[in-house]
Design a protein around this motif. Structure first.
Motif, PDB file in Angstrom:
ATOM      1  N   GLU A 177       0.819  -1.218   0.000  1.00 22.14           N
ATOM      2  CA  GLU A 177       0.000   0.000   0.000  1.00 22.14           C
ATOM      3  C   GLU A 177       0.852   1.266   0.000  1.00 22.14           C
ATOM      4  OE1 GLU A 177      -2.484  -0.529   3.425  1.00 22.14           O
ATOM      5  OE2 GLU A 177      -3.708  -2.068   2.450  1.00 22.14           O
ATOM      6  N   GLN A 178       2.056   1.194   0.559  1.00 19.03           N
ATOM      7  CA  GLN A 178       2.968   2.343   0.565  1.00 19.03           C
ATOM      8  C   GLN A 178       3.733   2.474  -0.748  1.00 19.03           C
ATOM      9  OE1 GLN A 178       2.543   4.311   3.271  1.00 19.03           O
ATOM     10  NE2 GLN A 178       1.111   2.666   3.763  1.00 19.03           N
ATOM     11  N   GLY A 179       3.562   1.520  -1.653  1.00 21.91           N
ATOM     12  CA  GLY A 179       4.246   1.566  -2.941  1.00 21.91           C
ATOM     13  C   GLY A 179       5.710   1.156  -2.870  1.00 21.91           C
ATOM     14  N   LEU A 180       6.059   0.320  -1.874  1.00 22.25           N
ATOM     15  CA  LEU A 180       7.450  -0.102  -1.702  1.00 22.25           C
ATOM     16  C   LEU A 180       7.725  -1.478  -2.290  1.00 22.25           C
ATOM     17  CD1 LEU A 180       7.904   1.078   1.986  1.00 22.25           C
ATOM     18  CD2 LEU A 180       8.405   2.339  -0.116  1.00 22.25           C
ATOM     19  N   ILE A 181       6.694  -2.314  -2.352  1.00 18.81           N
ATOM     20  CA  ILE A 181       6.814  -3.650  -2.926  1.00 18.81           C
ATOM     21  C   ILE A 181       5.563  -3.957  -3.739  1.00 18.81           C
ATOM     22  CG2 ILE A 181       8.201  -4.483  -0.959  1.00 18.81           C
ATOM     23  CD1 ILE A 181       5.686  -6.164  -0.144  1.00 18.81           C
ATOM     24  N   LEU A 182       5.644  -5.007  -4.535  1.00 22.93           N
ATOM     25  CA  LEU A 182       4.462  -5.605  -5.144  1.00 22.93           C
ATOM     26  C   LEU A 182       4.188  -6.874  -4.364  1.00 22.93           C
ATOM     27  CD1 LEU A 182       5.216  -5.283  -8.963  1.00 22.93           C
ATOM     28  CD2 LEU A 182       3.712  -3.862  -7.574  1.00 22.93           C
ATOM     29  N   ALA A 183       3.016  -7.007  -3.805  1.00 27.93           N
ATOM     30  CA  ALA A 183       2.619  -8.211  -3.077  1.00 27.93           C
ATOM     31  C   ALA A 183       1.564  -8.920  -3.904  1.00 27.93           C
ATOM     32  CB  ALA A 183       2.084  -7.852  -1.696  1.00 27.93           C
ATOM     33  N   LYS A 184       1.869 -10.152  -4.311  1.00 29.59           N
ATOM     34  CA  LYS A 184       0.947 -10.942  -5.124  1.00 29.59           C
ATOM     35  C   LYS A 184       0.546 -12.181  -4.352  1.00 29.59           C
ATOM     36  CE  LYS A 184       3.097  -9.353  -9.349  1.00 29.59           C
ATOM     37  NZ  LYS A 184       3.848  -9.703 -10.535  1.00 29.59           N
ATOM     38  N   GLN A 185      -0.679 -12.635  -4.591  1.00 26.94           N
ATOM     39  CA  GLN A 185      -1.218 -13.768  -3.853  1.00 26.94           C
ATOM     40  C   GLN A 185      -1.805 -14.827  -4.781  1.00 26.94           C
ATOM     41  OE1 GLN A 185      -4.145 -11.996  -1.203  1.00 26.94           O
ATOM     42  NE2 GLN A 185      -3.082 -10.080  -1.515  1.00 26.94           N
ATOM     43  N   PRO A 186      -1.028 -15.345  -5.715  1.00 24.73           N
ATOM     44  CA  PRO A 186      -1.605 -16.371  -6.594  1.00 24.73           C
ATOM     45  C   PRO A 186      -1.895 -17.650  -5.822  1.00 24.73           C
ATOM     46  CG  PRO A 186       0.753 -16.188  -6.973  1.00 24.73           C
ATOM     47  CD  PRO A 186       0.374 -15.093  -6.004  1.00 24.73           C
ATOM     48  N   ASP A 187      -3.083 -18.166  -5.969  1.00 25.47           N
ATOM     49  CA  ASP A 187      -3.488 -19.418  -5.324  1.00 25.47           C
ATOM     50  C   ASP A 187      -3.307 -19.407  -3.813  1.00 25.47           C
ATOM     51  OD1 ASP A 187      -4.197 -20.535  -7.814  1.00 25.47           O
ATOM     52  OD2 ASP A 187      -2.102 -21.072  -8.184  1.00 25.47           O
ATOM     53  N   GLY A 188      -3.429 -18.242  -3.184  1.00 26.04           N
ATOM     54  CA  GLY A 188      -3.389 -18.158  -1.733  1.00 26.04           C
ATOM     55  C   GLY A 188      -2.008 -18.076  -1.109  1.00 26.04           C
ATOM     56  N   VAL A 189      -0.946 -18.155  -1.903  1.00 21.61           N
ATOM     57  CA  VAL A 189       0.408 -17.979  -1.361  1.00 21.61           C
ATOM     58  C   VAL A 189       0.905 -16.595  -1.759  1.00 21.61           C
ATOM     59  CG1 VAL A 189       0.962 -20.434  -1.349  1.00 21.61           C
ATOM     60  CG2 VAL A 189       1.515 -19.057  -3.354  1.00 21.61           C
ATOM     61  N   TRP A 190       1.723 -16.011  -0.919  1.00 24.70           N
ATOM     62  CA  TRP A 190       2.161 -14.644  -1.141  1.00 24.70           C
ATOM     63  C   TRP A 190       3.585 -14.608  -1.669  1.00 24.70           C
ATOM     64  CZ3 TRP A 190       0.006  -9.854   1.207  1.00 24.70           C
ATOM     65  CH2 TRP A 190      -1.329 -10.012   1.571  1.00 24.70           C
ATOM     66  N   PHE A 191       3.807 -13.725  -2.624  1.00 23.10           N
ATOM     67  CA  PHE A 191       5.126 -13.395  -3.132  1.00 23.10           C
ATOM     68  C   PHE A 191       5.304 -11.890  -2.990  1.00 23.10           C
ATOM     69  CE2 PHE A 191       4.156 -17.319  -5.259  1.00 23.10           C
ATOM     70  CZ  PHE A 191       5.370 -17.985  -5.313  1.00 23.10           C
ATOM     71  N   ALA A 192       6.504 -11.458  -2.683  1.00 19.23           N
ATOM     72  CA  ALA A 192       6.790 -10.028  -2.555  1.00 19.23           C
ATOM     73  C   ALA A 192       7.954  -9.692  -3.473  1.00 19.23           C
ATOM     74  CB  ALA A 192       7.140  -9.674  -1.121  1.00 19.23           C
ATOM     75  N   THR A 193       7.825  -8.573  -4.185  1.00 24.46           N
ATOM     76  CA  THR A 193       8.867  -8.098  -5.095  1.00 24.46           C
ATOM     77  C   THR A 193       9.195  -6.657  -4.752  1.00 24.46           C
ATOM     78  OG1 THR A 193       8.043  -9.533  -6.863  1.00 24.46           O
ATOM     79  CG2 THR A 193       9.496  -7.720  -7.511  1.00 24.46           C
ATOM     80  N   LEU A 194      10.459  -6.385  -4.549  1.00 22.85           N
ATOM     81  CA  LEU A 194      10.923  -5.024  -4.272  1.00 22.85           C
ATOM     82  C   LEU A 194      10.794  -4.181  -5.529  1.00 22.85           C
ATOM     83  CD1 LEU A 194      12.389  -3.304  -2.035  1.00 22.85           C
ATOM     84  CD2 LEU A 194      14.506  -3.893  -3.211  1.00 22.85           C
ATOM     85  N   ILE A 195      10.297  -2.946  -5.387  1.00 19.40           N
ATOM     86  CA  ILE A 195      10.259  -2.018  -6.511  1.00 19.40           C
ATOM     87  C   ILE A 195      11.145  -0.816  -6.182  1.00 19.40           C
ATOM     88  CG2 ILE A 195       8.054  -2.837  -7.386  1.00 19.40           C
ATOM     89  CD1 ILE A 195       6.663  -0.527  -6.063  1.00 19.40           C
ATOM     90  N   ALA A 196      11.323   0.075  -7.131  1.00 19.81           N
ATOM     91  CA  ALA A 196      12.312   1.150  -7.013  1.00 19.81           C
ATOM     92  C   ALA A 196      12.169   1.963  -5.727  1.00 19.81           C
ATOM     93  CB  ALA A 196      12.245   2.066  -8.234  1.00 19.81           C
ATOM     94  N   LYS A 197      10.959   2.380  -5.393  1.00 20.14           N
ATOM     95  CA  LYS A 197      10.769   3.195  -4.190  1.00 20.14           C
ATOM     96  C   LYS A 197      11.196   2.423  -2.944  1.00 20.14           C
ATOM     97  CE  LYS A 197       7.300   5.828  -1.609  1.00 20.14           C
ATOM     98  NZ  LYS A 197       5.877   6.208  -1.531  1.00 20.14           N
ATOM     99  N   GLY A 198      10.882   1.139  -2.881  1.00 22.00           N
ATOM    100  CA  GLY A 198      11.303   0.313  -1.752  1.00 22.00           C
ATOM    101  C   GLY A 198      12.810   0.182  -1.679  1.00 22.00           C
TER     102      GLY A 198
END
Length: 93
Positions: free
Chosen positions: A51-72
């Motif tokens: 929500e702060q725009g620091l990562i992308l949080a994805k939840q495919p099939d109920g599991v979470w993945f986090a990806t760092l983006i530039a602001k983070g």
């Protein structure tokens, strides 16, 4: 403590080869850094960082993945600040 854990999450993502980690790996890595957290708490942190725009949080099939983006990456490196995320200690970069 929450702010330091969020910084640690950003740091772990920054160190990952693709800047992406699965929630299980994040939990294990946080525990290794003496910042153990339950699944619900980790997911809350990931959602907040998203929500702060620091990562992308994805939840495919109920599991979470986090990806760092530039602001983070900027926050993790101490180049910018976000209330709720600790600043890195001098010399820790």
């Amino acid at each position: 403590m929450t702010a330091h854990r969020r910084l640690t999450i950003l740091t772990l993502l920054n160190a990952a080869y693709t800047y992406t980690l699965h929630e299980v790996d994040l939990k294990k890595d946080l525990q290794a850094h003496a910042q153990a957290i339950g699944t619900d708490g980790l997911r809350a942190d990931l959602q907040w960082l998203h929500e702060q725009g620091l990562i992308l949080a994805k939840q495919p099939d109920g599991v979470w993945f986090a990806t760092l983006i530039a602001k983070g990456g900027d926050v993790q490196a101490g180049l910018s600040t976000v209330p709720g995320v600790a600043r890195p200690e001098p010399g820790s970069l």
